[in-house]
Structure formats: structure tokens, C-alpha cells
Design an enzyme around this catalytic site. Structure first.
Site, short mmCIF file in Angstrom:
data_model
loop_
_atom_site.label_atom_id
_atom_site.label_comp_id
_atom_site.label_asym_id
_atom_site.label_seq_id
_atom_site.Cartn_x
_atom_site.Cartn_y
_atom_site.Cartn_z
N GLU A 186 1.27 -0.29 -4.93
CA GLU A 186 0.33 0.77 -5.30
C GLU A 186 1.07 2.09 -5.37
O GLU A 186 1.30 2.74 -4.34
CB GLU A 186 -0.81 0.86 -4.27
CG GLU A 186 -1.82 1.94 -4.63
CD GLU A 186 -2.31 2.75 -3.45
OE1 GLU A 186 -3.29 3.50 -3.61
OE2 GLU A 186 -1.72 2.67 -2.35
N ASP B 241 0.83 -1.20 0.00
CA ASP B 241 0.00 0.00 0.00
C ASP B 241 0.87 1.26 0.00
O ASP B 241 1.91 1.31 0.67
CB ASP B 241 -0.88 -0.04 1.26
CG ASP B 241 -1.84 1.14 1.33
OD1 ASP B 241 -2.62 1.31 0.38
OD2 ASP B 241 -1.81 1.89 2.34
#
Ligand code: CA
Length: 479
Positions: A257, A227
Site C-alpha cells: 500500500e 501496510d
């Protein structure tokens, strides 16, 4: 890959059970890996997991007023993963290592306020603030790790409890600064939210690597989705993956990400991290978002340009939408409904990229059933049966584009022709390979009923209706 969650799931603790029961079906439709949400204790039960409190509490300890997470208990998670593995489905955990929420007690330390639009710029003198940066995890009582977090393990925070002032505070200390290996938006984009982990602090690096190895073994993980990596030091990402892979093997999968609609930034990031992870193809997502907004005014010949899947296909995870782009989310850019069948056709049938289906597009978002499940099922079936062999591209008309797959020798009936239109009805002569001459092909999404015969030269004229997708394959003759 399926992203097996969305933003509006019910907080009923039943999600891991649902995933377990769904394992066989996922295998049947051709899903070979699932990305599961952050599975550890957040600052409150209903949180999706991104407001991370304790990485070592996978729904096992009574902390933050709950044993289970939004999704269930640790045992239920382990049972779901065991079931997925029975069907050879890989499991990738969402790893939130940029920030921590829900600190238990306040600590006092020196900080400066910085300009939210330029975090390199101080807008106050140094002064003492009091913030929730202390973590003892009393409910866990040192099990798995006895690490205690303090203010000096962070480099930024957003709330001064002494005067209830919200701001972006850069924490001061010897050698302390924002990480340099982060995105340069807003001057320096190290800080995102909550207490920002200081990934240049050796104790932090050590503890996170320890956690990565622990959680991968504890849950038998096959990989991770990392993340918020544009807010994290790229050197740390490499260190972390090296550590986990040294324990779990070089094939331990990672996708990051890096949410930026800018191909150059992604290219640079891949270079800095030695191509050691995949990235989500954010530029392709934004192209599809824009194409869906503009309709026939979007020039489809540009669709593949400057996307990760075109330029770095080995590192590209292609996707249409996710929990952050869906309506009501922080990075809202949901692809309009009419374009979704086109978008899924593209990512599921093209040769390159690792396609990721969003739970919200396949099942539902909130209590809204997805209208796209039937078409995605058809496309998944087409991927399994026909999407093999060389790809020939026809991105040659602003409103009607397509490609063919020639098929291979192993799967007798493989090969397909894919078309999409964002304007009028269209047609295109496309080459599907000499091996297919004389075959009768038909369209399988149900939009066109007529058939075509492949010519002696391996070409045929394939049609598509306006605003639709068309997938042509060899018609089965024997039944
Ligand atoms: Ca950060």
C-alpha cells in the site's frame, strides 16, 4: 482478489467463522485470493488491527483485556484458512510493520519535537520525554518470541506522558534518524502514527523477519498485503520479502500500500524495490473517484493515462475502493455509487492488472447492504466465461469508451465487448475478431435488450446507455 473486510464490521468475534462459511461461495464466484485484515492483537478489542500491539498474538493470549481479536480467535482463523485452501483460494495477511500502539509502560529518553509539515525541521531543543515505548507482552510469556521492545527500537512517537503533550517527537540516539528510504511528503514521511518502528535498527529488522517467517508458516499464508509502505524504509521491505521468500518460496505474493496519487512516486518505488512486489493502483482509483464526481465533464479518454495498470501491468493491483477510501475513513475518496458498475466492469474485464473487489462493495458497509452485488456477480461471471484473448482499446471519445476481448481458442464462446458512458447514450463500432463473424451477440448486464450481428469484417456497432456499463457477448444458441 477480494479484500475481505471493511471498516465498520461488528466487534462480535465472528468474522473468521463467517469467512470460513463463505469459502465455497467465494470459489463459486471466481475469487482466487483473499486479503484478510490485520489478524493480531491491537491496543483494544474493537480495533481493526492497525493499532497493532503484538504481532505474535493472533487471538491466542489474554492481552489488552481479550483473547480474541475483533475478528475471532487464532484457531478460528486457522480453520477459515484451511477451508479457503480447500477451494484453492490464496490467503494474504495484512502486515502492519510501520508502527506499534498500546505500549505497556513508559520509558524516559531524549527527543526533539519536529514540525509536522516538515519532519526534518526541529522545533525544540533536545529534552527528555517519557513515552509508552516499553513492551513485555506478559500475557504471551515469551511464547514464539522473547523479544522486548524499548524506546531505542523506535524512531518517533507522539505523546509525552510527563506533561501530556502531543507532538511528533523524533527519538534521539547514536546514529538515530528518520529512515531515508521513505516518501518525501512532509519533509520525510517516516512517521505516521503511534510508536514508529526504527527499520534501520538491526534488532528490529531481525525480529520482523522472524515474525514474517513465523506467521506465514503458522497460518500457511500465500502472501501479504504490506501496510503503509511509503512510511517505511524501502530497503527493509526488500530485506523482509527476501527473508520470507527464502523460507516460503519465491512465489510468496506481496502487494504494497503506497498511498499516493502520483504515478512517478510509484514508478520510483518499484524501481528501488526491484519490482519485487505489486502495488495498488492508487492513480487509477483517484481517476475513477474524479470521474464519478465530475460525471460527463470528465474526459474518459484520459482514464488509462499514468496509471500503474497501463504502465506497469505486471505490478498493478487494480481496485475501486478499500477500507481507507470508504466514507468516514482516513483517506476518504469513495467512488460514487453510479460509477461503481463502470469501474468494476473496467477492472474485472480488462486484460491487465490483478483486480481486487472490496468487501464493502460486494456485501455491505456497516449495516448498509451494497446495491452493487448483482452487477459484480454478472461481471465476475463474464470475467470467467468471456474475458480472454487480445484486448482492443477504444478510449477515443470523452463520454463513451470501451474495449473488446477477442476470445481464445480454448474457450469456444469467449470474447466480449465492454462499453461505459458518463454522458448520453453512446455507441461505437468495435472489432471483436474475424473468428466471430456472423455471430449473434447480446448485452448481459440487462440494460439493453436488442441483439447485434457481428459483421464479415469482425466489427459491430455496440451500444451503451448514458451513465451505464454494457457488456456484450455471444448469445448461446443451443438451449
Ligand atoms: Ca515509519
Amino acid at each position: 482478489m477480494m479484500q475481505y473486510f471493511e471498516w465498520n464490521l461488528p466487534n462480535d468475534g465472528n468474522f473468521w467463522n463467517q469467512l470460513k462459511e463463505d469459502a465455497e461461495h467465494l470459489s463459486d464466484i471466481g475469487v482466487t485470493s483473499v486479503w484478510i485484515p490485520p489478524a493480531y492483537k491491537a491496543d483494544e478489542q474493537q480495533d481493526e488491527g492497525y493499532a497493532t500491539y503484538d504481532l505474535f498474538d493472533l487471538g491466542e493470549f489474554d492481552q489488552k483485556g481479550t483473547v480474541r481479536t475483533k475478528y475471532g480467535t487464532k484457531q478460528e482463523l486457522i480453520d477459515a484458512i484451511t477451508e479457503l485452501h480447500k477451494y484453492q483460494i490464496s490467503v494474504y495477511l495484512d502486515a502492519v510493520m510501520n508502527h506499534k500502539a498500546g505500549g505497556e509502560y513508559t520509558e524516559k529518553f531524549q527527543a526533539v519535537e519536529v514540525d509536522p509539515n516538515n519532519r526534518e525541521k526541529k522545533i525544540s531543543d533536545p529534552y527528555e520525554i517519557e513515552a509508552y515505548t516499553g513492551y513485555n507482552f506478559p500475557g504471551r510469556d515469551n511464547k514464539y518470541s522473547d523479544f522486548k521492545w524499548h524506546w531505542f527500537h523506535f524512531d518517533g512517537t507522539d505523546y509525552n506522558a510527563a506533561n501530556q503533550k502531543k507532538a511528533i517527537y523524533r527519538i534521539l540516539g547514536e546514529g538515530k534518524n528518520w529512515s531515508q528510504g521513505v516518501d518525501d511528503e512532509n519533509g520525510n514521511y517516516d512517521y505516521l502514527m503511534f510508536n514508529d518502528l526504527d527499520l534501520n535498527h538491526p534488532e528490529v529488522v531481525k525480529e520482523l523477519c522472524k515474525w514474517g517467517i513465523w506467521v506465514s508458516n503458522e497460518l500457511s499464508l500465500d502472501g501479504m498485503r504490506l501496510d503503509a509502505i511509503k512510511h517505511m524504509d524501502d530497503i527493509f521491505i526488500k530485506q523482509f520479502l527476501d527473508a520470507v521468500r527464502s523460507d516460503r518460496g519465491a512465489n510468496f505474493y506481496a502487494v504494497g500500500e503506497y498511498w499516493k496519487n502520483d504515478f512517478d512516486s510509484l514508478e520510483e518505488y518499484l524501481k528501488y524495490t526491484d519490482y519485487s512486489l505489486n502495488l495498488f493502483d492508487v492513480p487509477l482509483h483517484y481517476k475513477m473517484f474524479e470521474a464519478a464526481q465530475k460525471g460527463r465533464d470528465f474526459d474518459l479518454t484520459n482514464l488509462p493515462d499514468d496509471t500503474l495498470v497501463t504502465r506497469f501491468p505486471e505490478n498493478a493491483v487494480t481496485f475501486v475502493d478499500n477500507h481507507d477510501s470508504q466514507h468516514g475513513s482516513s483517506l476518504e475518496s469513495q467512488v460514487k455509487s453510479w460509477f461503481k458498475p463502470l469501474a468494476y466492469g473496467l477492472i474485472l474485464l480488462m486484460e491487465k492488472g490483478y483486480p481486487c473487489i472490496f468487501y464493502g462493495d460486494y456485501y455491505r458497509m456497516g449495516d448498509q447492504e451494497s446495491p452493487h452485488r448483482i452487477i459484480i456477480d454478472i461481471l465476475l461471471e463474464a470475467r470467467k466465461k468471456y474475458a480472454y484473448g487480445k484486448q482492443n482499446n477504444y478510449f477515443d471519445h470523452p463520454n463513451t469508451v470501451g474495449f473488446t476481448r477477442e476470445g481464445d481458442d480454448i474457450r469456444e464462446d469467449s470474447g466480449l465487448a465492454f462499453l461505459m458512458s458518463n454522458g448520453e447514450d453512446g455507441d461505437k463500432v468495435m472489432y471483436v475478431g474475424d473468428a466471430h463473424k456472423g455471430e449473434t451477440w447480446h448485452e448481459i448486464t440487462g440494460s439493453i435488450s436488442e441483439e447485434v450481428t457481428i459483421g464479415e469484417d469482425g466489427n459491430a456497432l455496440f451500444k451503451v446507455h448514458g451513465g451505464k456499463v454494457a457488456v456484450w457477448v455471444k448469445k448461446e444458441t443451443n438451449s
